[in-house]
Design an enzyme around this catalytic site. Structure first.
Site, PDB file in Angstrom:
ATOM      1  CG  ASN A   1      43.730  82.292   8.529  1.00 37.26           C
ATOM      2  OD1 ASN A   1      44.290  82.095   7.441  1.00 37.26           O
ATOM      3  ND2 ASN A   1      44.092  81.679   9.632  1.00 37.26           N
TER       4      ASN A   1
ATOM      5  NE  ARG B   1      48.118  82.695   8.956  1.00 38.12           N
ATOM      6  CZ  ARG B   1      48.198  81.390   8.809  1.00 38.12           C
ATOM      7  NH1 ARG B   1      47.137  80.693   8.474  1.00 38.12           N
ATOM      8  NH2 ARG B   1      49.327  80.779   9.016  1.00 38.12           N
TER       9      ARG B   1
ATOM     10  CG  HIS C   1      53.482  79.212  13.842  1.00 33.97           C
ATOM     11  ND1 HIS C   1      54.283  78.110  14.064  1.00 33.97           N
ATOM     12  CD2 HIS C   1      52.349  78.749  13.283  1.00 33.97           C
ATOM     13  CE1 HIS C   1      53.656  77.019  13.644  1.00 33.97           C
ATOM     14  NE2 HIS C   1      52.477  77.384  13.158  1.00 33.97           N
TER      15      HIS C   1
ATOM     16  NE  ARG D   1      53.489  71.380   8.349  1.00 36.05           N
ATOM     17  CZ  ARG D   1      53.159  72.575   8.812  1.00 36.05           C
ATOM     18  NH1 ARG D   1      54.094  73.458   9.092  1.00 36.05           N
ATOM     19  NH2 ARG D   1      51.906  72.897   8.986  1.00 36.05           N
TER      20      ARG D   1
ATOM     21  CD  GLU E   1      48.056  82.148  15.061  1.00 39.68           C
ATOM     22  OE1 GLU E   1      47.408  81.143  15.418  1.00 39.68           O
ATOM     23  OE2 GLU E   1      48.897  82.110  14.156  1.00 39.68           O
TER      24      GLU E   1
END
Ligand code: ADP
Length: 400
Positions: free
Chosen positions: A7, A90, A179, A240, A384
């Site tokens: 990743n 990823r 996601h 965010r 993940e």
């Protein structure tokens, strides 16, 4: 098969070497501060973490160090690179070209270059990871797993923005969602855990970490999700803002004398619960401590966060004409029972009842609703890396 999962971020790289048969993690770690100075964290299963400071001017040196650590005589997890059967990468943005994971080839690399403007911070780093692995491990098959892929099943009515349609046609401006690897993994695990038939189920997944998103998964397919063209949309997050009136960008720009990217920087890095708590913290543990001590800003930040998740769940119940299960995952979703309780408070109209004792459990698949709750609510830890490993094996099938 032994699968190396990579990743690659802009200045960091996370990795895991997984035995796909036993699904055991043989070694894992990360490289940090790539291009600045360089730090490798390596941990072989059953041993302590090793930390090595070493120059990593580019991702190439970083990946070389990971491969050296994996094959180290004393603490390596494998004897030689020949034992790595495949690499799973990823990739953040697959645009509209990838609705599932796919084998890396020249056409994929070109497609990723083409959609790099959709994720300028992430895709270039992901591409570097792919190219460096290709160079250092020639002939080893690789698979790209996209954060956006799972959401490609959304219908037009969910993914189109109500702006002139030619901007979608010309520039592919639309809701993509992120996601996806986690939403896909968790929705499947939820069905398995609760004994539901995935192909005949309505599941809402709340992936609540630093970045946070909710998705509506009907019959195993995503029908809506809260992030958008970029991961800035939807819920309020750690730093965010999530959704707001687009006019805020111009209004605040004039007040602060900043251009659009200056304002977007504030919306990405200084907003969310961090901004609401006056810069106290983006970490929910700090906010909960402060709120308990009477800090009103921290309390409001937690309330805003929970309210957005709650109203998004409500919207997705409407989108699917009902819900069988709601699953919480990621850092906050898996660990923060108080935030889960805030979110689930007020769903009595759906017949949802949370068991406060079960809601205290952490780190495992657990149903936190009572047995007579009309909708099952559960905590399902995401993984993940394992999802990427499974996809890599599935895509490569027998052809090692
Ligand atoms: P990401 O992968 O998006 O960086 P994570 O899924 O690792 O984020 O989630 C990180 C966040 O999870 C932390 O910022 C913190 O707010 C929250 N978190 C982690 N552990 C706990 C805990 N025990 N209680 C409350 N919140 C927690």
């Amino acid at each position: 098969m032994k699968v190396l999962v990579i990743n690659c971020g802009s200045s960091s790289l996370k990795y895991q070497l997984i035995d796909s048969d036993s699904e055991e993690v043989l070694a894992k770690g990360l490289c940090e501060r790539i291009g600045i100075d360089g730090r490798l964290v390596y941990q072989k299963e059953g041993l302590d973490k090793e930390i090595t400071e070493a120059p990593m001017p580019t991702h190439k040196e970083a990946i070389k160090m990971v491969l050296d650590a994996l094959t180290n005589d004393k603490t390596g997890a494998i004897r030689s690179l020949k034992e790595i059967d495949a690499v799973g990468h990823r990739v953040v943005h697959g645009g509209e070209k990838f609705a599932c994971s796919a084998k890396v080839d020249d056409a994929m690399i070109k497609a990723l270059e083409d959609c790099s403007d959709l994720a300028p911070l992430h895709n270039p780093a992901n591409l570097i990871g792919i190219n460096v692995c290709k160079e250092l491990m020639p002939g080893v098959p690789m698979v790209g797993c996209f954060d956006t892929a799972f959401h490609q099943t959304m219908p037009e009515k969910a993914y189109l923005y109500a702006i002139p349609i030619e901007y979608y046609e010309k520039y592919r401006i639309r809701k993509y969602g992120f996601h996806g690897t986690s939403h896909s993994f968790v929705s499947r695990e939820t069905a398995k855990f609760l004994g539901l038939d995935l192909n005949n189920s309505k599941i809402i997944v709340c992936h609540l970490g630093n970045g946070a998103s909710v998705s509506a998964v009907k019959n195993g397919k995503c029908v809506d999700t809260s992030m958008g063209l970029t991961p800035l949309a939807g819920l309020a997050m750690g730093t965010r803002s999530g959704d707001l009136d687009p006019s805020v960008v111009e209004f605040l720009g004039k007040k602060l004398n900043l251009d659009a990217s200056g304002i977007l920087n504030i919306l990405n890095k200084k907003s969310g619960v961090y901004g609401l708590s006056r810069g106290l913290s983006s970490d929910f543990r700090d906010l909960a401590d402060a709120a308990k001590k009477g800090n009103h800003d921290a309390e409001v930040a937690l309330e805003v966060f929970a309210y957005r998740v709650k109203t998004t769940i409500g919207a997705y119940v409407a989108a699917m004409d009902g819900v069988d299960a709601i699953a919480f995952t990621a850092g906050i979703g898996e660990n923060d029972g108080a935030t889960r309780a805030r979110i689930m408070d007020g769903f009595s109209y759906l017949g949802i009842k949370i068991d406060p004792e079960k809601n205290k459990l952490r780190g495992q698949n657990v149903k936190i609703s009572t047995d007579d709750s009309k909708v099952a609510v559960c905590v399902i830890p995401t993984n993940e890396e394992l999802a990427i490993c499974r996809d890599t094996v599935a895509i490569l099938g027998g052809d090692k």
